[in-house]
Design an enzyme around this catalytic site. Structure first.
Site, PDB file in Angstrom:
ATOM      1  N   PHE A  44      -8.437  43.149  -9.867  1.00 52.78           N
ATOM      2  CA  PHE A  44      -7.318  42.440  -9.215  1.00 52.78           C
ATOM      3  C   PHE A  44      -6.895  41.225 -10.060  1.00 52.78           C
ATOM      4  CE2 PHE A  44     -10.239  44.230  -6.099  1.00 52.78           C
ATOM      5  CZ  PHE A  44      -9.419  45.081  -5.370  1.00 52.78           C
ATOM      6  N   ASP A  64      -5.534  45.875 -12.632  1.00 52.42           N
ATOM      7  CA  ASP A  64      -4.625  45.613 -11.520  1.00 52.42           C
ATOM      8  C   ASP A  64      -3.804  46.869 -11.289  1.00 52.42           C
ATOM      9  OD1 ASP A  64      -3.708  42.749 -10.111  1.00 52.42           O
ATOM     10  OD2 ASP A  64      -2.211  44.340  -9.949  1.00 52.42           O
ATOM     11  N   SER A  65      -3.333  47.044 -10.055  1.00 57.89           N
ATOM     12  CA  SER A  65      -2.525  48.228  -9.772  1.00 57.89           C
ATOM     13  C   SER A  65      -1.054  47.983 -10.102  1.00 57.89           C
ATOM     14  CB  SER A  65      -2.680  48.636  -8.309  1.00 57.89           C
ATOM     15  OG  SER A  65      -2.336  47.541  -7.486  1.00 57.89           O
ATOM     16  N   ASN A  98      -6.150  51.590  -9.563  1.00 55.92           N
ATOM     17  CA  ASN A  98      -6.637  51.161  -8.266  1.00 55.92           C
ATOM     18  C   ASN A  98      -8.093  50.711  -8.463  1.00 55.92           C
ATOM     19  OD1 ASN A  98      -8.037  51.235  -5.765  1.00 55.92           O
ATOM     20  ND2 ASN A  98      -6.418  52.551  -4.920  1.00 55.92           N
ATOM     21  N   ALA A  99      -8.367  49.455  -8.136  1.00 59.97           N
ATOM     22  CA  ALA A  99      -9.689  48.897  -8.431  1.00 59.97           C
ATOM     23  C   ALA A  99     -10.812  49.650  -7.702  1.00 59.97           C
ATOM     24  CB  ALA A  99      -9.720  47.423  -8.066  1.00 59.97           C
ATOM     25  N   ASP A 141     -11.169  39.657  -6.778  1.00 54.03           N
ATOM     26  CA  ASP A 141     -10.227  38.745  -6.102  1.00 54.03           C
ATOM     27  C   ASP A 141      -9.089  39.557  -5.485  1.00 54.03           C
ATOM     28  OD1 ASP A 141      -8.820  36.529  -5.221  1.00 54.03           O
ATOM     29  OD2 ASP A 141      -7.980  36.058  -7.186  1.00 54.03           O
ATOM     30  N   CYS A 168      -9.259  35.771   0.332  1.00 51.04           N
ATOM     31  CA  CYS A 168      -8.242  34.785   0.716  1.00 51.04           C
ATOM     32  C   CYS A 168      -7.738  35.052   2.124  1.00 51.04           C
ATOM     33  CB  CYS A 168      -7.097  34.770  -0.291  1.00 51.04           C
ATOM     34  SG  CYS A 168      -6.331  36.374  -0.522  1.00 51.04           S
TER      35      CYS A 168
HETATM   36  N1  SAH Z   1      -7.029  37.161  -9.437  1.00 47.07           N
HETATM   37  C1  SAH Z   1      -5.605  36.897  -9.476  1.00 47.07           C
HETATM   38  C2  SAH Z   1      -4.921  37.040  -8.123  1.00 47.07           C
HETATM   39  C3  SAH Z   1      -5.061  38.377  -7.491  1.00 47.07           C
HETATM   40  S1  SAH Z   1      -3.831  38.703  -6.307  1.00 47.07           S
HETATM   41  C4  SAH Z   1      -5.374  35.502 -10.022  1.00 47.07           C
HETATM   42  O1  SAH Z   1      -6.291  34.704  -9.983  1.00 47.07           O
HETATM   43  O2  SAH Z   1      -4.260  35.221 -10.451  1.00 47.07           O
HETATM   44  C5  SAH Z   1      -4.191  40.333  -5.881  1.00 47.07           C
HETATM   45  C6  SAH Z   1      -3.798  41.357  -6.931  1.00 47.07           C
HETATM   46  O3  SAH Z   1      -4.357  42.593  -6.498  1.00 47.07           O
HETATM   47  C7  SAH Z   1      -2.306  41.625  -7.100  1.00 47.07           C
HETATM   48  O4  SAH Z   1      -1.978  41.404  -8.445  1.00 47.07           O
HETATM   49  C8  SAH Z   1      -2.122  43.096  -6.735  1.00 47.07           C
HETATM   50  O5  SAH Z   1      -1.212  43.763  -7.595  1.00 47.07           O
HETATM   51  C9  SAH Z   1      -3.497  43.632  -6.933  1.00 47.07           C
HETATM   52  N2  SAH Z   1      -3.884  44.822  -6.150  1.00 47.07           N
HETATM   53  C10 SAH Z   1      -3.652  45.093  -4.851  1.00 47.07           C
HETATM   54  N3  SAH Z   1      -4.267  46.230  -4.475  1.00 47.07           N
HETATM   55  C11 SAH Z   1      -4.935  46.687  -5.579  1.00 47.07           C
HETATM   56  C12 SAH Z   1      -5.784  47.805  -5.835  1.00 47.07           C
HETATM   57  N4  SAH Z   1      -6.089  48.675  -4.864  1.00 47.07           N
HETATM   58  N5  SAH Z   1      -6.299  47.933  -7.064  1.00 47.07           N
HETATM   59  C13 SAH Z   1      -6.016  47.043  -8.046  1.00 47.07           C
HETATM   60  N6  SAH Z   1      -5.231  45.977  -7.856  1.00 47.07           N
HETATM   61  C14 SAH Z   1      -4.690  45.799  -6.641  1.00 47.07           C
END
Ligand code: SAH
Length: 399
Positions: A229, A250-251, A281-282, A302, A342
């Protein structure tokens, strides 16, 4: 004249809430609010007519009243009060914030300016009005004048969250530049540089609340790191300065494109380690990597807020557990897990319990290195628990 100010009566629950130091009264706790216009300055009383303070009213939100002060002030005092609060918010950050030109200048309730957010990205300020009151032309002018006084050189743009405008029953409005000419810039936090563009189709920015956690995460160990993420690379770019390799996931393709541009900004200055950006997808990626036997010295989790309401907390906790369980299994002994939530609705103790269960299921021993929250420029107002939302736990996984 104090007499011309609308009076709203709240029931015993609403009164108890305000007397307990909270700033909100829900619509269901209003006794009488008929004909109070949207976004008005109001006086609040209990059912016996006792004064509870002065507030801003929303005719649409479930949060009908946001208290400004426990004093009953005249309407003419509203403008000076707001200016004073903005000045206090700016002063507070000037004493507190170090090592960055990007931080939150005004954090709504926590600065006793409920409904107003102001973020600073170097020389561009981003303003958000979250309520009917702060959307009013006169209050916007007051706020803009106070900002101009303290940041005379900065451009100011107003960022619109369409979802909030719907909730507050406000007509749609575009994000726009309201002062100066710059809507994009480069900002620096902890010595790492980032692009900011508040108006382009592909908006950039940062999760300013994680700033101190980025620095904390980069304090531990070295080796191979995985940032799930990653968004625009917040953790990954910090980790790349100390870790041999960083994989960031990130997705969102657009987010990763900005992350790569951010990497280029920093490469020359820091000779930072190679970052591999992966669009995936994480959840799936962690599963595949675990099956493939991959191991890391540090993993950052995150994710976006899984629990948007209290009712979805148990589902959210299952999601957090699945992620953390997979990550714990993939850490080398002595590895570090930086794990965040969060979701305001997930409390710190629920989050820690979930982590304990994940560690037990993963068959790992873990020790808490740090229990962290949002950066200090996003202060928590003690009697308004909703101002505390970010959890960031750093674990040392021993075996
Ligand atoms: N760590 C980042 C903030 C993350 S915000 C920082 O510090 O700036 C959450 C992120 O998760 C977003 O960018 C969103 O695109 C991503 N996201 C949401 N679902 C996801 C998934 N299933 N797999 C990967 N990324 C995902």
């Amino acid at each position: 004249m104090a007499d011309s100010v609308a009076v709203i009566t709240v029931n015993h629950r609403g009164a108890a809430r305000l007397r307990g130091g909270h700033l909100w009264v829900y619509r269901s706790d209003l006794v009488a609010s008929a004909n109070v216009p949207r976004g008005t300055f109001v006086h609040v009383r209990d059912e016996r007519g006792r004064r509870l303070g002065s507030a801003l009213y929303s005719s649409a939100s479930q949060i009908a009243i946001r208290l400004l002060t426990s004093d009953q002030i005249a309407e003419e005092q509203l403008t000076p009060l707001l200016r004073e609060r903005i000045t206090a918010a700016v002063d507070f950050r000037q004493h507190l914030v170090r090592g960055t030109d990007a931080y939150r200048v005004v954090f709504s309730e926590a600065d006793l300016l409920p409904g107003l957010i102001l973020d600073k990205y170097n020389d561009v300020l981003s303003l958000q009005a979250l309520t009917q009151a702060f959307d009013r032309d006169d209050l916007r002018q007051t706020v803009l004048a106070a900002i101009a006084e303290r940041f005379p050189e900065a451009s100011v743009l107003e960022r619109v969250d369409p979802h909030i405008r719907v909730l507050e029953q406000l007509p749609p409005r575009e994000s726009q530049l309201v002062r100066g000419e710059r809507s994009s810039t480069i900002f620096t936090m902890n010595g790492v540089r980032f692009h900011f563009d508040g108006l382009a189709g592909q908006k950039t920015g940062a999760f300013l609340d994680q700033r101190e956690n980025y620095a904390a995460a980069a304090r531990y160990a070295s080796g191979d790191a995985l940032d799930c993420f990653t968004y625009q690379g917040g953790f990954a770019l910090h980790l790349a300065r100390v870790y041999k390799s960083v994989t960031a996931v990130d997705s969102s393709r657009p987010a990763l494109e900005v992350a790569e541009r951010n990497e280029q900004l920093n490469r020359a200055a820091h000779g930072c380690g190679e970052i591999e950006w992966i669009e995936a997808n994480a959840f799936d990626l962690l599963k595949d990597y675990a099956t493939a036997g991959r191991q890391y010295d540090a993993i950052v989790l995150d994710p976006p807020a899984f629990a948007k309401t209290r009712r979805t907390v148990s589902t959210a906790l299952r999601g957090y557990k699945e992620l953390n369980l997979r990550a714990l299994k993939m850490l080398r002994p002595g590895g570090v897990l930086v794990t965040c939530s969060c979701s305001f609705h997930v409390s710190e103790s629920e989050f820690l319990e979930m982590l304990a269960a994940a560690a037990a299921d993963a068959g790992r021993r873990a020790r808490i290195l740090e229990k962290r929250g949002q950066a200090q420029d996003h202060p928590v107002l003690l009697n308004v628990p909703e101002t505390a939302y970010l959890k960031c736990v750093i674990l040392d996984v021993t075996n």
